[in-house]
Scaffold this motif. Structure first.
Motif, PDB file in Angstrom:
ATOM      1  N   SER A  76      11.998  -0.999 -28.309  1.00 45.59           N
ATOM      2  CA  SER A  76      12.495  -0.233 -29.453  1.00 45.59           C
ATOM      3  C   SER A  76      13.357   0.913 -28.929  1.00 45.59           C
ATOM      4  CB  SER A  76      11.331   0.280 -30.303  1.00 45.59           C
ATOM      5  OG  SER A  76      10.479   1.104 -29.536  1.00 45.59           O
ATOM      6  N   GLN A  77      13.724   1.826 -29.793  1.00 45.36           N
ATOM      7  CA  GLN A  77      14.600   2.944 -29.414  1.00 45.36           C
ATOM      8  C   GLN A  77      13.905   3.886 -28.450  1.00 45.36           C
ATOM      9  OE1 GLN A  77      15.344   4.649 -33.240  1.00 45.36           O
ATOM     10  NE2 GLN A  77      17.000   3.236 -33.715  1.00 45.36           N
ATOM     11  N   SER A  78      14.665   4.455 -27.531  1.00 43.46           N
ATOM     12  CA  SER A  78      14.098   5.414 -26.579  1.00 43.46           C
ATOM     13  C   SER A  78      14.109   6.830 -27.141  1.00 43.46           C
ATOM     14  CB  SER A  78      14.854   5.376 -25.253  1.00 43.46           C
ATOM     15  OG  SER A  78      16.205   5.728 -25.454  1.00 43.46           O
ATOM     16  N   VAL A  79      14.862   7.054 -28.233  1.00 44.83           N
ATOM     17  CA  VAL A  79      14.863   8.338 -28.946  1.00 44.83           C
ATOM     18  C   VAL A  79      14.637   8.034 -30.416  1.00 44.83           C
ATOM     19  CG1 VAL A  79      16.188  10.394 -29.554  1.00 44.83           C
ATOM     20  CG2 VAL A  79      16.460   9.373 -27.284  1.00 44.83           C
ATOM     21  N   MET A  80      13.629   8.696 -30.990  1.00 41.30           N
ATOM     22  CA  MET A  80      13.319   8.487 -32.402  1.00 41.30           C
ATOM     23  C   MET A  80      13.490   9.809 -33.135  1.00 41.30           C
ATOM     24  SD  MET A  80      10.032   5.992 -31.999  1.00 41.30           S
ATOM     25  CE  MET A  80      10.409   4.688 -33.124  1.00 41.30           C
ATOM     26  N   ASN A  81      14.255   9.784 -34.231  1.00 39.71           N
ATOM     27  CA  ASN A  81      14.569  10.989 -34.990  1.00 39.71           C
ATOM     28  C   ASN A  81      13.844  10.989 -36.327  1.00 39.71           C
ATOM     29  OD1 ASN A  81      16.650  12.251 -33.243  1.00 39.71           O
ATOM     30  ND2 ASN A  81      17.651  10.278 -33.574  1.00 39.71           N
ATOM     31  N   PHE A  82      13.311  12.167 -36.689  1.00 35.46           N
ATOM     32  CA  PHE A  82      12.585  12.318 -37.945  1.00 35.46           C
ATOM     33  C   PHE A  82      13.115  13.535 -38.703  1.00 35.46           C
ATOM     34  CE2 PHE A  82       9.815   9.834 -35.328  1.00 35.46           C
ATOM     35  CZ  PHE A  82       9.216   8.947 -36.205  1.00 35.46           C
ATOM     36  N   GLU A  83      13.070  13.438 -40.007  1.00 37.68           N
ATOM     37  CA  GLU A  83      13.409  14.576 -40.865  1.00 37.68           C
ATOM     38  C   GLU A  83      12.251  15.575 -40.825  1.00 37.68           C
ATOM     39  OE1 GLU A  83      16.326  15.028 -42.444  1.00 37.68           O
ATOM     40  OE2 GLU A  83      17.030  13.141 -41.563  1.00 37.68           O
ATOM     41  N   ALA A  84      12.461  16.750 -41.383  1.00 33.89           N
ATOM     42  CA  ALA A  84      11.426  17.784 -41.392  1.00 33.89           C
ATOM     43  C   ALA A  84      10.173  17.325 -42.143  1.00 33.89           C
ATOM     44  CB  ALA A  84      11.970  19.067 -42.012  1.00 33.89           C
ATOM     45  N   ALA A  85      10.319  16.420 -43.085  1.00 37.48           N
ATOM     46  CA  ALA A  85       9.171  15.917 -43.860  1.00 37.48           C
ATOM     47  C   ALA A  85       8.213  15.088 -43.005  1.00 37.48           C
ATOM     48  CB  ALA A  85       9.666  15.079 -45.033  1.00 37.48           C
ATOM     49  N   GLY A  86       8.641  14.658 -41.815  1.00 38.55           N
ATOM     50  CA  GLY A  86       7.781  13.849 -40.947  1.00 38.55           C
ATOM     51  C   GLY A  86       7.853  12.380 -41.310  1.00 38.55           C
ATOM     52  N   GLY A  87       6.883  11.609 -40.846  1.00 38.97           N
ATOM     53  CA  GLY A  87       6.860  10.191 -41.176  1.00 38.97           C
ATOM     54  C   GLY A  87       6.133   9.364 -40.136  1.00 38.97           C
ATOM     55  N   GLU A  88       6.191   8.053 -40.332  1.00 38.27           N
ATOM     56  CA  GLU A  88       5.520   7.095 -39.462  1.00 38.27           C
ATOM     57  C   GLU A  88       6.499   6.593 -38.406  1.00 38.27           C
ATOM     58  OE1 GLU A  88       2.205   6.146 -39.978  1.00 38.27           O
ATOM     59  OE2 GLU A  88       2.216   7.721 -41.491  1.00 38.27           O
ATOM     60  N   GLY A  89       5.987   6.369 -37.201  1.00 37.59           N
ATOM     61  CA  GLY A  89       6.811   5.833 -36.132  1.00 37.59           C
ATOM     62  C   GLY A  89       6.144   4.649 -35.456  1.00 37.59           C
ATOM     63  N   VAL A  90       6.962   3.726 -34.946  1.00 33.12           N
ATOM     64  CA  VAL A  90       6.457   2.552 -34.229  1.00 33.12           C
ATOM     65  C   VAL A  90       7.284   2.377 -32.960  1.00 33.12           C
ATOM     66  CG1 VAL A  90       6.081   0.058 -34.296  1.00 33.12           C
ATOM     67  CG2 VAL A  90       5.747   1.416 -36.369  1.00 33.12           C
ATOM     68  N   ILE A  91       6.597   2.290 -31.848  1.00 34.70           N
ATOM     69  CA  ILE A  91       7.217   1.993 -30.558  1.00 34.70           C
ATOM     70  C   ILE A  91       6.809   0.570 -30.211  1.00 34.70           C
ATOM     71  CG2 ILE A  91       7.286   2.572 -28.101  1.00 34.70           C
ATOM     72  CD1 ILE A  91       6.386   5.431 -28.944  1.00 34.70           C
ATOM     73  N   THR A  92       7.775  -0.260 -29.839  1.00 40.80           N
ATOM     74  CA  THR A  92       7.446  -1.622 -29.437  1.00 40.80           C
ATOM     75  C   THR A  92       7.790  -1.821 -27.964  1.00 40.80           C
ATOM     76  OG1 THR A  92       9.586  -2.453 -30.207  1.00 40.80           O
ATOM     77  CG2 THR A  92       7.732  -2.595 -31.743  1.00 40.80           C
ATOM     78  N   TYR A  93       7.009  -2.675 -27.330  1.00 41.01           N
ATOM     79  CA  TYR A  93       7.211  -2.968 -25.915  1.00 41.01           C
ATOM     80  C   TYR A  93       6.788  -4.407 -25.647  1.00 41.01           C
ATOM     81  CZ  TYR A  93       2.147  -2.262 -25.649  1.00 41.01           C
ATOM     82  OH  TYR A  93       0.788  -2.351 -25.845  1.00 41.01           O
ATOM     83  N   GLU A  94       7.163  -4.891 -24.491  1.00 41.88           N
ATOM     84  CA  GLU A  94       6.717  -6.219 -24.073  1.00 41.88           C
ATOM     85  C   GLU A  94       6.402  -6.185 -22.588  1.00 41.88           C
ATOM     86  OE1 GLU A  94      11.040  -8.374 -23.332  1.00 41.88           O
ATOM     87  OE2 GLU A  94      10.020  -8.667 -25.247  1.00 41.88           O
ATOM     88  N   PHE A  95       5.658  -7.181 -22.163  1.00 41.15           N
ATOM     89  CA  PHE A  95       5.286  -7.298 -20.759  1.00 41.15           C
ATOM     90  C   PHE A  95       6.120  -8.394 -20.100  1.00 41.15           C
ATOM     91  CE2 PHE A  95       1.279  -5.566 -22.519  1.00 41.15           C
ATOM     92  CZ  PHE A  95       1.161  -4.459 -21.700  1.00 41.15           C
ATOM     93  N   GLU A  96       6.474  -8.153 -18.858  1.00 43.32           N
ATOM     94  CA  GLU A  96       7.081  -9.194 -18.030  1.00 43.32           C
ATOM     95  C   GLU A  96       5.959  -9.756 -17.170  1.00 43.32           C
ATOM     96  OE1 GLU A  96      10.187  -7.248 -15.859  1.00 43.32           O
ATOM     97  OE2 GLU A  96      11.320  -6.810 -17.667  1.00 43.32           O
ATOM     98  N   ASN A  97       6.025 -11.029 -16.814  1.00 47.25           N
ATOM     99  CA  ASN A  97       4.978 -11.699 -16.033  1.00 47.25           C
ATOM    100  C   ASN A  97       3.654 -11.697 -16.795  1.00 47.25           C
ATOM    101  OD1 ASN A  97       6.901 -11.847 -13.980  1.00 47.25           O
ATOM    102  ND2 ASN A  97       6.207  -9.929 -13.090  1.00 47.25           N
ATOM    103  N   LEU A  98       3.713 -11.950 -18.071  1.00 55.91           N
ATOM    104  CA  LEU A  98       2.547 -11.864 -18.946  1.00 55.91           C
ATOM    105  C   LEU A  98       1.547 -12.981 -18.697  1.00 55.91           C
ATOM    106  CD1 LEU A  98       1.246 -10.386 -21.349  1.00 55.91           C
ATOM    107  CD2 LEU A  98       2.486 -11.908 -22.842  1.00 55.91           C
ATOM    108  N   ASP A  99       0.279 -12.588 -18.540  1.00 52.96           N
ATOM    109  CA  ASP A  99      -0.824 -13.532 -18.450  1.00 52.96           C
ATOM    110  C   ASP A  99      -1.378 -13.683 -19.865  1.00 52.96           C
ATOM    111  OD1 ASP A  99      -3.094 -15.006 -18.012  1.00 52.96           O
ATOM    112  OD2 ASP A  99      -4.109 -13.492 -16.803  1.00 52.96           O
TER     113      ASP A  99
END
Length: 143
Positions: free
Chosen positions: A40-63
């Protein structure tokens, strides 16, 4: 009597030999060959009201035979409900902010020796610049 003791000894040996051997892998053991990558994005921007955020990632060489869940941490209190219980996903909440200036912090997501950071920025409550113009009229006009 001798047969009874022999039978008891035989049963005891059978029970002992059937014990489950303890596993050498601990449930939270880190796979040294597994690398983590931000999707996902390496910089996440939010308004002053705040909010929900989600960071996604994956594994390489996954077992695929076991769950691989990264850990997430931040040093600030305004990033709340930081959760990394699902593989490939970190969720969090940015609290509402009534300060004037923008604020920022990082969330570090790591798995073993591999990690990445995501910058979280939140806008401040900048007040609009208001200009007042005063008009002066002669006092004699209000009689």
């Amino acid at each position: 009597m001798k047969k009874l003791f022999s039978l008891i000894a035989l049963v005891a040996m059978a029970l002992v030999s059937c014990e489950k051997t303890p596993s050498t892998e601990t449930p939270n053991e880190v796979d040294a060959n597994l690398k983590i990558k931000l999707t996902s994005q390496s910089v996440m921007n939010f308004e002053a009201a705040g909010g929900e955020g989600v960071i996604t990632y994956e594994f390489e060489n996954l077992d695929a035979t076991r769950a691989n869940v990264a850990e997430a941490a931040t040093a600030v209190a305004w990033i709340e409900n930081l959760t990394s219980t699902q593989e490939g996903k970190v969720t969090f909440t940015v609290a509402a902010y009534d300060g004037q200036e923008e604020r920022s912090a990082t969330i570090k997501v790591s798995y073993g020796e591999y990690s990445f950071q995501v910058m979280v920025k939140q806008k401040g409550m900048k007040h609009a610049d208001v200009t007042f113009t005063a008009y002066f009229e002669k006092a004699s006009e209000y009689k």
